[in-house]
Design a protein around this motif. Structure first.
Motif, PDB file in Angstrom:
ATOM      1  N   ARG A   9     -34.625   6.762 -21.647  1.00 55.60           N
ATOM      2  CA  ARG A   9     -33.744   5.605 -21.441  1.00 55.60           C
ATOM      3  C   ARG A   9     -33.345   5.550 -19.978  1.00 55.60           C
ATOM      4  NH1 ARG A   9     -30.148   3.559 -25.823  1.00 55.60           N
ATOM      5  NH2 ARG A   9     -31.457   3.765 -27.636  1.00 55.60           N
ATOM      6  N   SER A  47     -29.696  16.325 -24.103  1.00 48.99           N
ATOM      7  CA  SER A  47     -28.698  16.426 -25.174  1.00 48.99           C
ATOM      8  C   SER A  47     -28.191  15.049 -25.604  1.00 48.99           C
ATOM      9  CB  SER A  47     -27.530  17.307 -24.742  1.00 48.99           C
ATOM     10  OG  SER A  47     -26.764  16.671 -23.730  1.00 48.99           O
ATOM     11  N   GLY A  49     -30.111  12.359 -25.542  1.00 44.22           N
ATOM     12  CA  GLY A  49     -31.251  11.587 -26.037  1.00 44.22           C
ATOM     13  C   GLY A  49     -31.826  10.628 -25.008  1.00 44.22           C
ATOM     14  N   TRP A  50     -31.542  10.855 -23.731  1.00 45.62           N
ATOM     15  CA  TRP A  50     -32.023   9.984 -22.657  1.00 45.62           C
ATOM     16  C   TRP A  50     -33.304  10.502 -22.021  1.00 45.62           C
ATOM     17  CZ3 TRP A  50     -26.606  10.027 -19.952  1.00 45.62           C
ATOM     18  CH2 TRP A  50     -25.696   9.346 -20.745  1.00 45.62           C
ATOM     19  N   MET A  52     -36.624  13.842 -22.380  1.00 48.37           N
ATOM     20  CA  MET A  52     -37.216  14.926 -23.163  1.00 48.37           C
ATOM     21  C   MET A  52     -37.973  15.861 -22.230  1.00 48.37           C
ATOM     22  SD  MET A  52     -40.215  12.761 -25.006  1.00 48.37           S
ATOM     23  CE  MET A  52     -41.702  13.711 -24.987  1.00 48.37           C
TER      24      MET A  52
END
Length: 120
Positions: A9, A47, A49-50, A52
């Motif tokens: 993101r 952590s 979710g932005w 990987m």
């Protein structure tokens, strides 16, 4: 050895601790966390979710893998969908690459029939 992360993101991130320079991290960018500050930022991104963590040797590997995953319908010069030629059973011309995606199992819902009571 530095860790690599892929942005999922788009989010702003402080890239340099001393100058506090803020940069927008675009989707798909591979970030090399070569210092403690950037590593902490990327672990926070993961952590939330932005981002990987990516384990690879080079950026070109991820581009090739992503290209293989994308399956598109074949189109002609006018942009119309192309159908499969039944005379060539080993190749599916309706899909780019000549192979159709795997069919998904459909799950049907079982509904109960309504019963009506007879009046006596």
């Amino acid at each position: 050895m530095s860790k690599k992360f892929k942005i999922i993101r788009p989010k702003p991130c402080v890239v340099d601790k001393d100058s506090k320079k803020l940069e927008l991290q675009p989707v798909g960018k591979i970030v090399d966390a070569d210092n403690d500050h950037m590593l902490a930022n990327m672990e926070r991104f993961v952590s939330m979710g932005w981002a990987m963590e990516v384990k690879m040797d080079s950026v070109e590997e991820t581009v090739e893998v992503e290209a293989e995953v994308e399956i598109k319908r074949a189109r002609n010069e006018k942009g119309h969908l192309v159908g499969d030629d039944k005379s060539t059973p080993d190749v599916n011309e309706a899909w780019e690459g000549g192979e159709a995606p795997a069919k998904k199992k459909s799950t049907k819902k079982v509904t109960k029939k309504k019963t009506t009571k007879k009046k006596s």
